[in-house]
Design an enzyme around this catalytic site. Structure first.
Site, PDB file in Angstrom:
ATOM      1  N   TYR A   1       0.890  -1.238   0.173  1.00 24.10           N
ATOM      2  CA  TYR A   1      -0.132   0.089  -0.063  1.00 24.10           C
ATOM      3  C   TYR A   1       0.968   1.309   0.164  1.00 24.10           C
ATOM      4  CZ  TYR A   1      -3.441  -3.329   1.075  1.00 24.10           C
ATOM      5  OH  TYR A   1      -4.106  -4.567   1.047  1.00 24.10           O
TER       6      TYR A   1
ATOM      7  N   GLU B   1       5.386   8.754  -9.172  1.00 27.33           N
ATOM      8  CA  GLU B   1       6.481   8.059 -10.142  1.00 27.33           C
ATOM      9  C   GLU B   1       5.755   8.262 -11.544  1.00 27.33           C
ATOM     10  OE1 GLU B   1       7.348   4.000  -9.734  1.00 27.33           O
ATOM     11  OE2 GLU B   1       8.249   3.830 -11.686  1.00 27.33           O
TER      12      GLU B   1
ATOM     13  N   GLN C   1       8.295  21.315 -47.504  1.00 27.22           N
ATOM     14  CA  GLN C   1       6.951  21.700 -46.643  1.00 27.22           C
ATOM     15  C   GLN C   1       6.487  20.565 -45.728  1.00 27.22           C
ATOM     16  OE1 GLN C   1       2.821  21.215 -48.457  1.00 27.22           O
ATOM     17  NE2 GLN C   1       2.563  23.429 -47.958  1.00 27.22           N
TER      18      GLN C   1
ATOM     19  N   LEU D   1      13.184  12.375 -39.815  1.00 29.94           N
ATOM     20  CA  LEU D   1      13.624  13.859 -40.470  1.00 29.94           C
ATOM     21  C   LEU D   1      15.205  13.729 -40.371  1.00 29.94           C
ATOM     22  CD1 LEU D   1      11.077  16.486 -39.165  1.00 29.94           C
ATOM     23  CD2 LEU D   1      11.029  15.458 -41.548  1.00 29.94           C
TER      24      LEU D   1
ATOM     25  N   GLY E   1      19.250   8.514 -42.639  1.00 32.72           N
ATOM     26  CA  GLY E   1      20.146   7.770 -42.304  1.00 32.72           C
ATOM     27  C   GLY E   1      20.681   7.976 -40.789  1.00 32.72           C
TER      28      GLY E   1
ATOM     29  N   GLY F   1       6.923   1.195 -15.013  1.00 28.44           N
ATOM     30  CA  GLY F   1       6.405   2.139 -14.069  1.00 28.44           C
ATOM     31  C   GLY F   1       4.842   2.056 -14.362  1.00 28.44           C
TER      32      GLY F   1
HETATM   33  C1  LIG Z   1      14.628  -1.451 -18.224  1.00 23.46           C
HETATM   34  C2  LIG Z   1      13.654  -1.862 -17.257  1.00 23.46           C
HETATM   35  C3  LIG Z   1      13.871  -1.273 -15.935  1.00 23.46           C
HETATM   36  C4  LIG Z   1      12.958  -1.766 -14.919  1.00 23.46           C
HETATM   37  N1  LIG Z   1      12.813  -1.104 -13.630  1.00 23.46           N
HETATM   38  C5  LIG Z   1      12.091  -1.465 -12.624  1.00 23.46           C
HETATM   39  C6  LIG Z   1      12.319  -1.046 -11.446  1.00 23.46           C
HETATM   40  O1  LIG Z   1      13.175  -0.334 -11.050  1.00 23.46           O
HETATM   41  N2  LIG Z   1      11.597  -1.509 -10.364  1.00 23.46           N
HETATM   42  C7  LIG Z   1      10.333  -2.177 -10.699  1.00 23.46           C
HETATM   43  O2  LIG Z   1       9.835  -2.464  -9.656  1.00 23.46           O
HETATM   44  N3  LIG Z   1      10.330  -2.844 -11.845  1.00 23.46           N
HETATM   45  C8  LIG Z   1      11.068  -2.471 -12.864  1.00 23.46           C
HETATM   46  N4  LIG Z   1      10.778  -2.904 -14.236  1.00 23.46           N
HETATM   47  C9  LIG Z   1       9.700  -3.991 -14.431  1.00 23.46           C
HETATM   48  C10 LIG Z   1       8.681  -3.176 -15.044  1.00 23.46           C
HETATM   49  O3  LIG Z   1       7.970  -2.665 -14.178  1.00 23.46           O
HETATM   50  C11 LIG Z   1       7.734  -4.315 -15.786  1.00 23.46           C
HETATM   51  O4  LIG Z   1       8.611  -4.830 -16.808  1.00 23.46           O
HETATM   52  C12 LIG Z   1       6.524  -3.577 -16.213  1.00 23.46           C
HETATM   53  O5  LIG Z   1       5.667  -3.250 -14.982  1.00 23.46           O
HETATM   54  C13 LIG Z   1       5.620  -4.424 -17.134  1.00 23.46           C
HETATM   55  O6  LIG Z   1       5.495  -5.710 -16.446  1.00 23.46           O
HETATM   56  P1  LIG Z   1       5.806  -7.039 -16.898  1.00 23.46           P
HETATM   57  O7  LIG Z   1       7.074  -7.018 -17.502  1.00 23.46           O
HETATM   58  O8  LIG Z   1       5.676  -8.181 -15.878  1.00 23.46           O
HETATM   59  O9  LIG Z   1       4.747  -7.259 -18.135  1.00 23.46           O
HETATM   60  P2  LIG Z   1       3.464  -7.984 -18.015  1.00 23.46           P
HETATM   61  O10 LIG Z   1       2.728  -7.857 -16.628  1.00 23.46           O
HETATM   62  O11 LIG Z   1       3.659  -9.509 -18.011  1.00 23.46           O
HETATM   63  O12 LIG Z   1       2.653  -7.455 -19.384  1.00 23.46           O
HETATM   64  C14 LIG Z   1       2.556  -8.140 -20.476  1.00 23.46           C
HETATM   65  C15 LIG Z   1       1.868  -7.409 -21.399  1.00 23.46           C
HETATM   66  O13 LIG Z   1       0.477  -7.501 -20.942  1.00 23.46           O
HETATM   67  C16 LIG Z   1      -0.282  -6.240 -20.818  1.00 23.46           C
HETATM   68  N5  LIG Z   1      -1.064  -6.384 -19.406  1.00 23.46           N
HETATM   69  C17 LIG Z   1      -0.631  -6.441 -18.237  1.00 23.46           C
HETATM   70  N6  LIG Z   1      -1.750  -6.406 -17.258  1.00 23.46           N
HETATM   71  C18 LIG Z   1      -2.796  -5.925 -18.066  1.00 23.46           C
HETATM   72  C19 LIG Z   1      -4.294  -5.610 -18.038  1.00 23.46           C
HETATM   73  N7  LIG Z   1      -4.627  -5.810 -16.718  1.00 23.46           N
HETATM   74  N8  LIG Z   1      -4.894  -5.378 -19.065  1.00 23.46           N
HETATM   75  C20 LIG Z   1      -4.384  -5.446 -20.234  1.00 23.46           C
HETATM   76  N9  LIG Z   1      -3.101  -5.663 -20.723  1.00 23.46           N
HETATM   77  C21 LIG Z   1      -2.244  -5.888 -19.663  1.00 23.46           C
HETATM   78  C22 LIG Z   1       1.044  -5.176 -20.649  1.00 23.46           C
HETATM   79  O14 LIG Z   1       0.680  -3.962 -20.673  1.00 23.46           O
HETATM   80  C23 LIG Z   1       1.766  -6.041 -21.548  1.00 23.46           C
HETATM   81  O15 LIG Z   1       1.724  -5.495 -22.750  1.00 23.46           O
HETATM   82  C24 LIG Z   1      11.989  -2.578 -15.299  1.00 23.46           C
HETATM   83  C25 LIG Z   1      11.795  -3.287 -16.667  1.00 23.46           C
HETATM   84  C26 LIG Z   1      12.869  -2.960 -17.567  1.00 23.46           C
HETATM   85  C27 LIG Z   1      12.672  -3.571 -18.786  1.00 23.46           C
END
Ligand SMILES: Cc1cc2nc3c(=O)[nH]c(=O)nc-3n(C[C@H](O)[C@H](O)[C@H](O)COP(=O)(O)OP(=O)(O)OC[C@H]3O[C@@H](n4cnc5c(N)ncnc54)[C@H](O)[C@@H]3O)c2cc1C
Length: 200
Positions: free
Chosen positions: A49, A58, A95, A153, A156, A179
């Protein structure tokens, strides 16, 4: 709070990302880690929470970052198109270039007003989850669109790593996922405008 030298804490390998190459990303593992009670941040059993409470902030940070980057990309592109000679003219004389930049400038100006409004609401302690979700979603989507068009724009050179527009394009892709993904933002916004219990 878990210090990285606690027994049971370990890191996975460094993950190879499409962008954000200056920032290391790795998985972390916590296995039977013991920490003293003095390491507790906030209240016991309220971690999720407490984290949720900070999510609006965030998401605002992501919107501000997106806005800053897209405005900067438009400036880089204005400079580039004025400098790039092409058949006795510059890219800035076409343009299509002028209209594309006009469109991007207009969209960025409108977006800036909403982001500024959210910053003011945050400063007053009044930013809610829906406003933050709207800011994050619209701003990072606009960021993706603007970076794509600005890269185009540049021709390459836009695809070449030494140009900042190429790096910004690769770096920006994660903003639509991390996030809180765009889809999750849509869920927050739709739940606010169409609460489930009032639908039928
Ligand atoms: C470079 C990088 C840095 C990161 N840094 C952090 C960090 O500092 N702290 C941290 O906690 N996490 C971090 N993450 C994790 C990041 O927050 C998650 O990757 C992100 O929240 C998506 O979750 P997931 O990867 O589990 O995707 P999933 O939840 O598996 O999602 C897969 C797909 O399903 C879709 N989806 C999920 N739920 C729903 C829904 N209810 N309805 C419709 N579509 C849905 C998503 O939009 C996505 O298109 C990081 C990830 C990366 C790649």
């Amino acid at each position: 709070m878990v210090e990285a030298d606690r027994a049971g804490f370990s890191r996975g390998k460094k993950l190879k990302k499409i962008g954000l190459k200056a920032q290391d990303t790795a998985e972390i593992f916590l296995e039977d880690v013991r920490v003293p009670a003095s390491n507790l941040i906030g209240e016991e059993n309220r971690g999720f929470y407490q984290m949720m409470k900070e999510l609006a902030q965030e998401r605002l940070v992501q919107a501000v970052r997106g806005q800053t980057i897209l405005e900067t990309a438009i400036e880089w592109t204005k400079d580039y198109v004025r400098e790039r000679p092409l058949f006795g003219r510059t890219v800035a004389d076409f343009q299509n270039t002028r209209f594309k930049l006009a469109e991007m400038h207009a969209q960025a100006s409108v977006m800036r007003v909403y982001v500024d409004r959210c910053i003011a609401a945050h400063m007053a302690g009044e930013l809610d989850a829906t406003e933050a979700a709207i800011a994050k979603m619209t701003c990072v989507e606009l960021q993706g669109k603007v970076l794509d068009e600005c890269l185009q724009l540049h021709g390459g050179w836009g695809y070449i790593w030494e140009y900042p527009i190429a790096r910004a394009y690769a770096d920006a892709r994660i903003a639509r996922i991390a996030g809180g993904s765009i889809e999750v933002m849509k869920q927050i916004i739709s739940n606010s405008i169409l609460p489930k219990d009032k639908r039928s």
